[in-house]
Design a protein around this motif. Structure first.
Motif, PDB file in Angstrom:
ATOM      1  N   THR A 118       0.824  -1.216   0.000  1.00 59.78           N
ATOM      2  CA  THR A 118       0.000   0.000   0.000  1.00 59.78           C
ATOM      3  C   THR A 118       0.856   1.263   0.000  1.00 59.78           C
ATOM      4  OG1 THR A 118      -0.246  -0.043   2.409  1.00 59.78           O
ATOM      5  CG2 THR A 118      -1.939  -1.153   1.111  1.00 59.78           C
ATOM      6  N   THR A 212      -3.641   8.685   0.549  1.00 56.86           N
ATOM      7  CA  THR A 212      -4.308   9.509   1.548  1.00 56.86           C
ATOM      8  C   THR A 212      -4.747  10.864   1.004  1.00 56.86           C
ATOM      9  OG1 THR A 212      -3.997  10.657   3.668  1.00 56.86           O
ATOM     10  CG2 THR A 212      -2.029  10.263   2.365  1.00 56.86           C
ATOM     11  N   GLU A 262      -3.734   4.714   3.594  1.00 56.39           N
ATOM     12  CA  GLU A 262      -4.479   5.425   4.621  1.00 56.39           C
ATOM     13  C   GLU A 262      -4.862   4.424   5.691  1.00 56.39           C
ATOM     14  OE1 GLU A 262      -4.961   7.688   6.610  1.00 56.39           O
ATOM     15  OE2 GLU A 262      -5.757   9.207   5.248  1.00 56.39           O
ATOM     16  N   ASP A 263      -5.172   4.902   6.879  1.00 58.74           N
ATOM     17  CA  ASP A 263      -5.453   4.024   8.009  1.00 58.74           C
ATOM     18  C   ASP A 263      -6.710   3.199   7.767  1.00 58.74           C
ATOM     19  OD1 ASP A 263      -6.288   3.051  10.644  1.00 58.74           O
ATOM     20  OD2 ASP A 263      -4.643   4.284  11.382  1.00 58.74           O
ATOM     21  N   ALA A 264      -6.536   1.895   7.622  1.00 56.00           N
ATOM     22  CA  ALA A 264      -7.661   1.008   7.318  1.00 56.00           C
ATOM     23  C   ALA A 264      -8.657   0.926   8.462  1.00 56.00           C
ATOM     24  CB  ALA A 264      -7.136  -0.389   6.975  1.00 56.00           C
ATOM     25  N   SER A 268     -12.147   1.777   6.660  1.00 57.15           N
ATOM     26  CA  SER A 268     -12.584   0.578   5.946  1.00 57.15           C
ATOM     27  C   SER A 268     -14.092   0.368   5.959  1.00 57.15           C
ATOM     28  CB  SER A 268     -11.883  -0.655   6.522  1.00 57.15           C
ATOM     29  OG  SER A 268     -12.108  -0.755   7.910  1.00 57.15           O
ATOM     30  N   GLY A 280      -4.505  -1.496   4.289  1.00 58.79           N
ATOM     31  CA  GLY A 280      -4.285  -0.104   4.651  1.00 58.79           C
ATOM     32  C   GLY A 280      -2.821   0.183   4.928  1.00 58.79           C
ATOM     33  N   GLN A 303      -3.794  -4.193   8.015  1.00 59.20           N
ATOM     34  CA  GLN A 303      -2.773  -3.162   7.910  1.00 59.20           C
ATOM     35  C   GLN A 303      -1.540  -3.680   8.641  1.00 59.20           C
ATOM     36  OE1 GLN A 303      -4.018   0.919   7.921  1.00 59.20           O
ATOM     37  NE2 GLN A 303      -2.449   1.484   9.401  1.00 59.20           N
TER      38      GLN A 303
END
Length: 793
Positions: A118, A212, A262-264, A268, A280, A303
């Motif tokens: 990712t 992001t 980006e932060d999963a 999500s 992520g 992630q």
């Protein structure tokens, strides 16, 4: 088609050969691990040698199996790194050889395996890779056979030209960024428009890569020239829906996987029913679970942290008749516990050559440090993960910037300060010899040094931009030079952090909270002191920092409001010379940005809360110069002083926030306290009236070694009503005065018996004040808020 896909068959043969000729490396161990429970918390499995050889088998019912392995934020961490912990050798970073070995083991057991990333494969990298323009990392990922990757923000560090002319051609896998438009080369990657499809076990798997939304704040403004970043979730949902809309002309897929830099964990559940799995990244936080998507669909989410420490694994089953997708496995494999070190794909030779080439340039010793300077941590074992807190590593770099400004440039201005963004600090400075290579590792980006002049009001606005409710992290706490002290309105900070929680959880849109965020930001910086004087709004402040920061990077757009003077000098050169000259042989452990909240009430009492008094590294919290307690002192009417109370500092780390190091002091004023008129207007505490009398309470930080430091903030506490009345009304020659109801407005009409006189009135007034105070406490409790804005000194 890229060359790696032409040689997929040879890669599989290599993996099978590894399984035959190196069985110790790939044979499944006794007691294989279970995968994460679907919908459960993060599960990090600890493999022995070649655990991934024990991959999930295909369904016996004839369903297709898709096995996905994922990495993120690899950042050129190629070497195996071990550290001593309580006398035991612990692997901190497994390195590329172990990663390759485990991937080969998985492919040997399960041919239907794809390796994905990712992003942030390169850029902001470990020294071994960054000093060689990340070519060793690119070669290793190509050798292992990376199938597809999303673009991370660091892939854009060198700008559009470097991305188009170098990276896209060098990385032997499609680089996807569906939500970045305006770069033809990037848009042409894969099948186009950020999508790539491939066949696995007879079914088509589609990948949508997105970066992001914060990308414009994470790279220099010029790096995105001609490009635009669209909404990550909306773009991914649109591409996923197109892959399952039945229209062959726009491409179709049986399974859709989103590769999101980006932060999963945060985003999500906002993906639609066309999305089956999400990998992520970006925030370096590990996560593994199955969640419910926007349309009630189940989505496998992984992630895998950072630096190849974890290897994410999602296994999906696809019913060939109905097309239904189900989740068989969702987990992270802890590669730091892996003993799989057999050389697969020739990776060992690439690592060895990179080590030789990079260390030649980095072996020169710059200086010897008599202590370490650490980045922020969430749990003590993840240095650098908490960018929302102040750190000694960022502070010492800010100190070097100010020293350079003071000695080398000397521009016109009332004050000189240095600022450093936490994301630009990529490693800790450790005790002992500091080599050029290690210094490079801390600051790998090679930004240009610059400076610009701002008003005091503009600087305060920039400091308020540390709170970023509409991004992946609640805030980014800057390193500031040692001549700066920032006092935060903790009540406003709490408010901003709550907005971040709502926005990141999808409960409210950032646009809907824009006015509320602006209002809280306008309050969050209570006061700033520079060179031991309170900073006036019209003061002239020269700020030294790197070109990334001064161009508005990391969301600090207020820094664009002045003309920046470039110098052609690299930022890491400035810091290296500062360290070499002995400018930082020891560190100041007094926090430079702290939070304050005061709740005062009529009656001579107050509650004061301090936050952010401690750094997050355990060794810094227990060092002799670390703050241990706070004392409160007040001046007396006879000219003396009295210590009212003291309170120990709780050093429990607050993850993802700057508030580590909290304490609360309950203050009760003595009867003989010295008073002054309460100020009119401004930020006054509860119960503060310009017509009343206030006592000035001062605070002192006491360190573990007994040294002290005064806090610039002073609390104005209104004196008790009864005491004020007594001072104003009672003659010195009498201990009691009886006042008739008709002569006492407070008593008249209340029905209080005449015999109670002023005493009854005073009691009634105190009861009323207590009622108001109780109401305020209850109301605040219902709102989940703490205290009032503290009053100005």
């Amino acid at each position: 088609m890229r060359p790696q896909h032409l040689v997929r068959a040879s890669v599989s043969v290599t993996a099978l050969a590894l399984a035959v000729f190196a069985p110790a490396a790939v044979a499944p161990p006794a007691g294989a691990l279970t995968s994460a429970q679907v919908g459960g918390p993060v599960v990090v499995a600890a493999p022995t040698a070649g655990l991934l050889a024990d991959a999930v088998p295909a369904d016996e019912g004839g369903a297709a199996t898709v096995n996905l392995l994922g990495i993120t934020d690899f950042g050129g961490h190629l070497e195996r790194v071990s550290t001593q912990s309580e006398g035991v050798q612990v692997v901190a970073e497994p390195g590329a050889v172990t990663l390759a070995c485990e991937v080969a083991a998985a492919r040997a057991s399960q041919p239907n395996t794809l390796l994905v990333s990712t992003g942030d494969n390169v850029g902001g990298s470990a020294y071994i890779s960054s000093v060689l323009d990340d070519q060793p990392t690119i070669d290793i990922l190509g050798a292992i056979g990376l199938d597809v990757t999303a673009a991370g923000n660091h892939e854009f560090d060198g700008g559009a030209r470097d991305l188009s002319s170098r990276l896209l051609g060098a990385i032997d896998a499609p680089v996807l960024a569906a939500n970045v438009i305006g770069n033809d080369a990037l848009s042409a990657e894969g099948d186009g428009d950020g999508v790539w499809t491939t066949e696995v076990d007879g079914v088509t798997v589609g990948f949508v890569g997105v970066v992001t939304d914060s990308l414009p704040t994470l790279v220099a403004e010029t790096a995105l020239a001609g490009m635009e970043v669209t909404d990550l979730v909306e773009t991914a949902n649109a591409r996923a829906a197109a892959l399952k809309d039945g229209d062959e002309s726009n491409g179709e897929a049986d399974v859709v996987v989103v590769l999101a830099h980006e932060d999963a964990d945060v985003y999500s559940n906002q993906f639609n029913g066309s999305v089956d799995a999400v990998f992520g990244g970006h925030t370096h936080h590990p996560h593994a679970s199955a969640v419910t998507g926007r349309d009630g669909n189940r989505i496998a989410v992984v992630q895998s942290g950072q630096y190849g420490e974890l290897l994410g694994n999602i296994t999906l089953s696809v019913d060939r008749d109905s097309g239904a997708v189900s989740v068989l496995a969702v987990k992270n494999i802890d590669l730091t516990a892996s003993t799989c070190t057999a050389d697969a794909y020739g990776v060992q030779a690439i690592v060895d050559q990179a080590a030789r080439d990079s260390r030649v340039a980095g072996s020169r010793v710059l200086t010897a440090l008599d202590r370490s300077f650490y980045r922020g941590t969430n749990d003590g074992s993840d240095p650098g993960a908490n960018r929302s807190t102040e750190s000694t590593a960022a502070n010492v770099i800010a100190d070097s910037y100010r020293a350079w400004l003071t000695t080398e440039v000397e521009p016109d201005g009332d004050h000189y300060i240095g600022l450093m963004n936490p994301g630009g600090v990529r490693a800790d400075y450790l005790l002992g010899d500091l080599t050029e290579g290690e210094a490079y590792t801390v600051q790998p980006f090679g930004n240009e040094m610059g400076y610009a002049t701002y008003s005091g009001a503009q600087l305060k606005a920039v400091l308020a931009q540390q709170w970023q409710p509409d991004t992946s992290r609640p805030l980014l706490m800057l390193g500031v030079s040692g001549n700066v002290r920032v006092y935060i309105d903790q009540d406003a900070a709490d408010e901003l952090e709550e907005y971040w929680s709502r926005i990141s959880a999808g409960e409210q849109a950032a646009a809907d909270l824009e006015e509320a965020v602006d209002a809280a930001r306008a309050r969050v910086i209570r006061s700033v002191y520079v060179d031991d004087v309170e900073l006036a709004d019209d003061a002239s402040v020269v700020v030294a920092s790197n070109s990334f920061m001064l161009s508005g990077g990391d969301g600090f757009t207020g820094l664009r409001e002045a003309t920046v003077s470039g110098t052609g000098v690299l930022d890491r050169t400035v810091t290296a010379e500062y360290l070499q000259a002995g400018g930082a042989v020891s560190a100041d452990l007094a926090k430079r940005q702290i939070g304050v909240d005061l709740d005062a009430a009529v009656g001579g009492t107050a509650t004061v809360r301090f936050t952010g008094l401690s750094f997050t590294a355990a060794s810094e919290q227990t060092a002799p110069g670390a703050a241990q307690e706070v004392t409160a002192t007040v001046a007396l009417a006879d000219g003396g002083t009295q210590q009212l109370t003291s309170a120990a500092i709780d050093t429990t780390v607050t993850p993802e926030l700057p508030e580590t190091g909290t304490t609360t002091l309950s203050i009760a004023l003595p009867a003989d306290v010295a008073t002054t008129a309460c100020p009119a207007g401004g930020r006054q505490g509860e119960g503060v009236s310009a017509a009343g009398a206030c006592a000035v309470v001062s605070f002192t930080l006491v360190a573990r070694d007994g040294s002290t430091r005064s806090v610039d903030f002073q609390a104005l506490v209104p004196v008790a009503a009864a005491a004020a009345q007594a001072e104003a009304r009672v003659p010195a020659v009498s201990n009691q005065v009886v006042v008739a109801p008709e002569d006492e407005p407070t008593v008249a009409g209340t029905g209080i018996p005449d015999s109670l006189g002023s005493a009854g009135a005073t009691a009634l007034a105190l009861l009323a004040a207590a009622g108001v105070a109780c109401y305020r406490v209850v109301r605040r409790g219902l709102l989940g808020r703490l205290g009032a804005v503290p009053s100005d000194a």
